[in-house]
Design a protein around this motif. Sequence first.
Motif, short mmCIF file in Angstrom:
data_model
loop_
_atom_site.label_atom_id
_atom_site.label_comp_id
_atom_site.label_asym_id
_atom_site.label_seq_id
_atom_site.Cartn_x
_atom_site.Cartn_y
_atom_site.Cartn_z
N VAL A 59 0.84 -1.19 0.00
CA VAL A 59 0.00 0.00 0.00
C VAL A 59 0.88 1.24 0.00
O VAL A 59 2.04 1.19 0.44
N GLN A 60 0.34 2.34 -0.51
CA GLN A 60 0.95 3.66 -0.35
C GLN A 60 0.18 4.40 0.74
O GLN A 60 -1.06 4.51 0.66
N LEU A 61 0.89 4.90 1.75
CA LEU A 61 0.27 5.68 2.80
C LEU A 61 0.64 7.15 2.60
O LEU A 61 1.82 7.50 2.57
N LYS A 62 -0.39 7.99 2.45
CA LYS A 62 -0.17 9.41 2.17
C LYS A 62 -0.69 10.27 3.33
O LYS A 62 -1.81 10.09 3.79
N THR A 63 0.15 11.19 3.78
CA THR A 63 -0.24 12.18 4.78
C THR A 63 0.34 13.52 4.37
O THR A 63 1.57 13.63 4.22
N GLY A 64 -0.51 14.53 4.19
CA GLY A 64 -0.02 15.81 3.71
C GLY A 64 0.61 15.66 2.34
O GLY A 64 0.01 15.16 1.40
N LEU A 65 1.88 16.07 2.23
CA LEU A 65 2.61 15.95 0.97
C LEU A 65 3.50 14.71 0.93
O LEU A 65 4.18 14.47 -0.06
N GLN A 66 3.47 13.93 2.00
CA GLN A 66 4.37 12.78 2.11
C GLN A 66 3.69 11.50 1.65
O GLN A 66 2.55 11.23 2.00
N THR A 67 4.41 10.70 0.88
CA THR A 67 3.94 9.39 0.43
C THR A 67 4.98 8.34 0.80
O THR A 67 6.17 8.52 0.51
N GLN A 68 4.53 7.25 1.44
CA GLN A 68 5.43 6.19 1.86
C GLN A 68 4.95 4.85 1.34
O GLN A 68 3.75 4.56 1.38
N GLU A 112 -2.45 16.12 0.49
CA GLU A 112 -2.47 17.10 -0.58
C GLU A 112 -2.47 16.37 -1.93
O GLU A 112 -1.98 15.25 -2.06
N GLY A 113 -3.01 17.03 -2.92
CA GLY A 113 -3.02 16.43 -4.25
C GLY A 113 -4.22 15.52 -4.44
O GLY A 113 -4.95 15.20 -3.50
N SER A 114 -4.39 15.09 -5.67
CA SER A 114 -5.55 14.26 -6.00
C SER A 114 -5.28 12.80 -5.68
O SER A 114 -4.16 12.31 -5.80
N THR A 115 -6.32 12.11 -5.24
CA THR A 115 -6.26 10.67 -5.02
C THR A 115 -7.45 10.02 -5.71
O THR A 115 -8.52 10.63 -5.83
N ASN A 129 -3.85 9.95 11.00
CA ASN A 129 -4.77 9.81 9.86
C ASN A 129 -3.92 9.74 8.60
O ASN A 129 -2.99 10.54 8.43
N CYS A 130 -4.20 8.81 7.72
CA CYS A 130 -3.47 8.72 6.46
C CYS A 130 -4.41 8.18 5.38
O CYS A 130 -5.44 7.58 5.68
N VAL A 131 -4.05 8.43 4.13
CA VAL A 131 -4.81 7.90 3.01
C VAL A 131 -4.11 6.64 2.52
O VAL A 131 -2.94 6.67 2.17
N ALA A 132 -4.83 5.53 2.54
CA ALA A 132 -4.31 4.26 2.05
C ALA A 132 -4.67 4.14 0.57
O ALA A 132 -5.85 4.10 0.21
N ASN A 133 -3.65 4.10 -0.28
CA ASN A 133 -3.84 4.03 -1.72
C ASN A 133 -3.36 2.66 -2.21
O ASN A 133 -2.18 2.32 -2.11
N PHE A 134 -4.31 1.86 -2.76
CA PHE A 134 -4.01 0.50 -3.20
C PHE A 134 -3.80 0.45 -4.71
O PHE A 134 -4.17 1.38 -5.43
N ARG A 135 -3.27 -0.66 -5.19
CA ARG A 135 -2.94 -0.76 -6.62
C ARG A 135 -4.15 -0.99 -7.49
O ARG A 135 -4.09 -0.82 -8.70
N SER A 136 -5.29 -1.41 -6.92
CA SER A 136 -6.49 -1.66 -7.71
C SER A 136 -7.72 -1.42 -6.86
O SER A 136 -7.67 -1.43 -5.62
#
Length: 346
Positions: A59-68, A112-115, A129-136
């Motif tokens: 997974v990609q975890l996004k908080t603010g401008l940071q992506t991990q 920040e930015g579009s998801t 709090n973070c945004v979990a961004n998955f591959r599908s």
Amino acid sequence: MKSLAQRRQSAPSLIFVKALNRSRSVSREGCFSPISPEACPLVQSFMCHNRTFILDGHVQLKTGLQTQERHLFLFTDLLVVAKSKSHSHFKLKCQARLCEMWTAFCTEEVCEGSTDPERSFVLGWPTTNCVANFRSAEQKETWLSFLQSRIREEKEKDYPKSIPLKIIAKDVGTCAYSKTLSVTNVDTANDVILMALQQLGINGSEKDYKLWVISGREDAPYPLIGHEFPFGIKMSHIRDAMPHGSKHCACPRQLQGSFLTEQLPQELQCQFVLKPSRLAVCQQLNDLSQKSFKRKRSIINWAFWRGPGTHLDNAPLSSTSAAPGKLFGLLLTAICEDDNLPKPLL
């Protein structure tokens, strides 16, 4: 055309590029393919008689401008977040009890930015709090379904089901005051705001106020968005104060007495503060300046209107006096634009 010698010189570099591409392909596949729990030391370190491994994935975890880039491991009562070192070796970054977690869809409030909403949702636990961004989209739906189901089941097993929560009201009215509410493990921050407003006799809605957390773990207070569980945040601090053997348990029975009060070390305490939101504050200031400026203007003028002569002591508090006052040696009429006082004075 290249000579045979030139082709031989370029061959090693071509072989290297092909090998590098193959290794990158394997690496990407390793990130996205499920791991074998038996072959993963990190998974084995969390296994016990009352905990079962359920699911893992990249997974990609996004908080603010940071992506991990991270790897998630879901157990029956825990979510483990790790950094991938190889296909079966991971470095632990953090862990969260499912009974203290939450999910939401307000991704724009967190990063920040579009998801892509088809592949993302908000994932959170106490102080995070973070945004979990998955591959599908399919992977996202799988994780969301499992997480919501497990969070719900762990909350049903949670103990206690409610705790006293002290809410301190600041910048509301003329003084600070507090109320202690009974909060359950399914009450959101917005629910707690509405309860606090009712108990404090304050008019307004959850949009007009923010619930802030002052945590011994953090350097500065931070506002809750509204979907978080204050119960889980408080209980996280309490559980972290428990003896080592029981602090990772979701519902230790020792949680009573002093552990439910403020008798905790400073670094484990947390306070909840109710404050007007910025939009509400701006609106109140605008309303105040429009409604009361004329009433207060004569008093302000009077403070600068007093001159060296004693005959001015009994002068009327009038803003239309023929002798204008001065501020720092300048006439008020010279520094006031459109009959309004300068912003620094306001």
